[in-house]
Design an enzyme around this catalytic site. Structure first.
Site, PDB file in Angstrom:
ATOM      1  N   GLU A 142       9.986   9.267  11.461  1.00 16.95           N
ATOM      2  CA  GLU A 142      10.409  10.984  12.836  1.00 16.95           C
ATOM      3  C   GLU A 142      10.734  11.274  14.306  1.00 16.95           C
ATOM      4  O   GLU A 142       9.212  11.481  14.945  1.00 16.95           O
ATOM      5  CB  GLU A 142       9.491  11.470  12.341  1.00 16.95           C
ATOM      6  CG  GLU A 142       8.825  11.526  10.662  1.00 16.95           C
ATOM      7  CD  GLU A 142       7.800  12.013  10.237  1.00 16.95           C
ATOM      8  OE1 GLU A 142       6.962  12.832  10.899  1.00 16.95           O
ATOM      9  OE2 GLU A 142       7.457  12.397   8.946  1.00 16.95           O
ATOM     10  N   GLU A 170      11.196   8.771   1.136  1.00 16.51           N
ATOM     11  CA  GLU A 170       9.829   9.118   1.027  1.00 16.51           C
ATOM     12  C   GLU A 170      10.376  10.149  -0.239  1.00 16.51           C
ATOM     13  O   GLU A 170       9.560  11.218  -0.076  1.00 16.51           O
ATOM     14  CB  GLU A 170       9.183   9.767   1.966  1.00 16.51           C
ATOM     15  CG  GLU A 170       9.210   8.113   3.203  1.00 16.51           C
ATOM     16  CD  GLU A 170       8.470   8.536   3.760  1.00 16.51           C
ATOM     17  OE1 GLU A 170       8.075   9.901   4.129  1.00 16.51           O
ATOM     18  OE2 GLU A 170       7.982   7.907   5.409  1.00 16.51           O
TER      19      GLU A 170
HETATM   20  C1  XIL Z   1       1.025  10.631   4.837  1.00 14.17           C
HETATM   21  C2  XIL Z   1       0.258   9.368   4.441  1.00 14.17           C
HETATM   22  O1  XIL Z   1       1.171  10.194   2.671  1.00 14.17           O
HETATM   23  C3  XIL Z   1      -0.773  10.189   3.943  1.00 14.17           C
HETATM   24  O2  XIL Z   1      -1.844   9.805   2.801  1.00 14.17           O
HETATM   25  C4  XIL Z   1      -1.708  10.536   5.241  1.00 14.17           C
HETATM   26  O3  XIL Z   1      -2.609  11.274   5.332  1.00 14.17           O
HETATM   27  C5  XIL Z   1      -0.536  11.031   6.218  1.00 14.17           C
HETATM   28  O4  XIL Z   1       0.215  10.454   6.568  1.00 14.17           O
HETATM   29  N1  XIL Z   1       5.750  11.304   6.525  1.00 14.17           N
HETATM   30  C6  XIL Z   1       5.579   9.695   6.447  1.00 14.17           C
HETATM   31  C7  XIL Z   1       4.904   9.548   5.773  1.00 14.17           C
HETATM   32  O5  XIL Z   1       6.588   8.781   7.346  1.00 14.17           O
HETATM   33  O6  XIL Z   1       4.384   8.684   6.363  1.00 14.17           O
HETATM   34  C8  XIL Z   1       3.968  10.108   5.603  1.00 14.17           C
HETATM   35  O7  XIL Z   1       2.454   9.184   4.656  1.00 14.17           O
HETATM   36  C9  XIL Z   1       4.295  11.736   5.073  1.00 14.17           C
HETATM   37  C10 XIL Z   1       5.201  11.987   5.640  1.00 14.17           C
END
Ligand code: XIL
Length: 404
Positions: A211, A316
């Site tokens: 990100e 994701e």
């Molecule tokens: C999220 C996890 O799913 C949660 O458990 C944690 O509290 C916060 O992070 N983008 C990403 C992931 O790259 O690492 C994030 O994961 C969700 C958004």
């Protein structure tokens, strides 16, 4: 701060207006009765509108699970996703979180990623003394090895939330340093070197930076404040040097592929390539949080990335059920979105992986994150709370089956 405004901007605006009107009423000279009356009435109207909007936004919807009326066919029940994926050389993956069902994961998937256990804030438990705790991540690696799964590493550098995405102590180390640029470079270099040498030969694909963008600009963090855009170049170069064998990805959430932020990210990729930064691929997170993603736009976007000579993966994927509240059958509409995304990913020659951000609706990250946890149902995954296969599962299954 930017993120707080993105998520809660409307809430902050409403509360501020009400507060300003109320304070004006409180302190306005008593003799101006009419003005004071107008102020308090306006505050009341704004409050009422706010309450009505909040009720509409946060109404706890519940949708019929029509999919429970028919049981899945024998063929579907006996052919796990990974069997179909293996035969077309495709990675179908899932993020493993604290409440994961390892039996189902080993049956269905040929790729995994740690939902949180590989993040810098988790691995580097004592940043001031460079003490790592790899135990949780190592368990996932062992699970992946035992089940012949590919492992994605997520993530090396991520400058968003101190304490979670990177150790809070790094911020302190930078602010106390007289040569901030050098200190940041040393921190990144040591971190990347130690982590990649620990996982050498075990984790073949890594999100080197997560990100980097905020809208059309770079997300402002301790990395950009000290090194500017060059922090990306350095991270990739350091990763390549630490382990030349692994695939290096830049991972990002894009909400509008055809819009300004999608374009800005492509421009960033072009600049990195022009500067000969050793980047191999792009991870498109594909969280469906605020909007559903336009399938054709996503398809074109993947093509544009592929035309830059990069690999691409969906990294994701999850799809909030609530986004389909106006559909006749929200679960079926959600399933169609999973199917179409899987299909476009399989159809794109540069894409050979799709990872889901969670397995069951019973344990999904959106239910724990404001403001999404207040807007139910999120139910963004492919199994429901009772581990029934949802249309989302069947959508992925169909896309894989049709590609055989
Ligand atoms: C999220 C996890 O799913 C949660 O458990 C944690 O509290 C916060 O992070 N983008 C990403 C992931 O790259 O690492 C994030 O994961 C969700 C958004």
């Amino acid at each position: 701060m930017g993120i707080v405004f993105d998520l809660f901007g409307v809430h902050i605006a409403f509360v501020s207006i009400i507060l300003i009107l109320f304070l004006a009423w409180l302190f306005w000279p008593r003799k101006f009765k009419k003005v004071r009356k107008m102020l308090i009435r306006s505050a009341g109207v704004v409050l009422l509108v706010g309450v009505l909007l909040a009720a509409k936004t946060y109404w706890p919807y519940s949708f019929d699970k029509n999919y429970l009326k028919t049981s899945v066919s024998e063929e579907i029940a006996s052919t796990p996703l990974k069997n179909l994926a293996d035969s077309i050389d495709f990675h179908i993956g899932v993020a493993i979180g604290p409440a994961s069902d390892f039996k189902t994961i080993s049956r269905e998937f040929n790729s995994v990623v740690g939902e949180n256990d590989f993040k810098p804030g988790k691995l580097l438990v004592d940043a001031e003394n460079w003490k790592f705790d790899f135990s949780k991540a190592d368990k996932l690696v062992a699970f992946a090895e035992a089940n012949n799964m590919r492992m994605r590493g997520h993530t090396l550098i991520w400058g968003k939330f101190p304490g979670m995405t990177y150790p809070a102590a790094w911020g302190k180390m930078i602010s106390e340093s007289s040569d901030k640029k050098k200190t940041m470079e040393d921190i990144m270099s040591r971190y990347i070197q130690e982590v990649l040498s620990h996982f050498k030969g075990k984790v073949p694909t890594w999100d080197v930076v997560n990100e980097p963008m905020h809208g059309t600009n770079l997300y402002s963090s301790i990395f950009t404040e000290t090194l500017g855009e060059e922090y990306l170049d350095l991270a990739f170069k350091m990763a390549r040097k630490a382990d030349p064998e692994i695939s290096l990805f830049l991972n990002e959430q894009i909400n509008d592929y055809d819009g300004p932020s999608g374009k800005a990210f492509l421009e960033l990729l072009k600049r990195l390539i022009d500067r000969k930064v050793p980047i191999d691929g792009v991870g498109l997170q594909c969280h469906h949080l605020k909007n559903t993603h336009d399938i054709d736009a996503l398809k074109r976007y993947m093509r544009s990335i592929a035309e830059l000579g990069l690999k691409v993966e969906i990294t994701e994927l999850d799809v909030r059920l609530l986004l389909f509240k106006d559909s006749d059958d929200p679960y079926a509409a959600q399933g169609k979105q999973f199917e179409e995304i899987t299909k476009l990913c399989i159809d794109e020659p540069a894409c050979n992986g799709l990872t889901l951000w969670g397995l069951t609706d019973g344990a999904n990250w959106m239910d724990a994150v404001a403001p999404f946890k207040w807007k139910s149902p999120n139910a963004p995954n492919i199994y429901d709370e009772e581990m029934n296969r949802k249309p989302a599962y069947l959508g992925i299954w169909n896309a894989l089956k049709n590609a055989q």
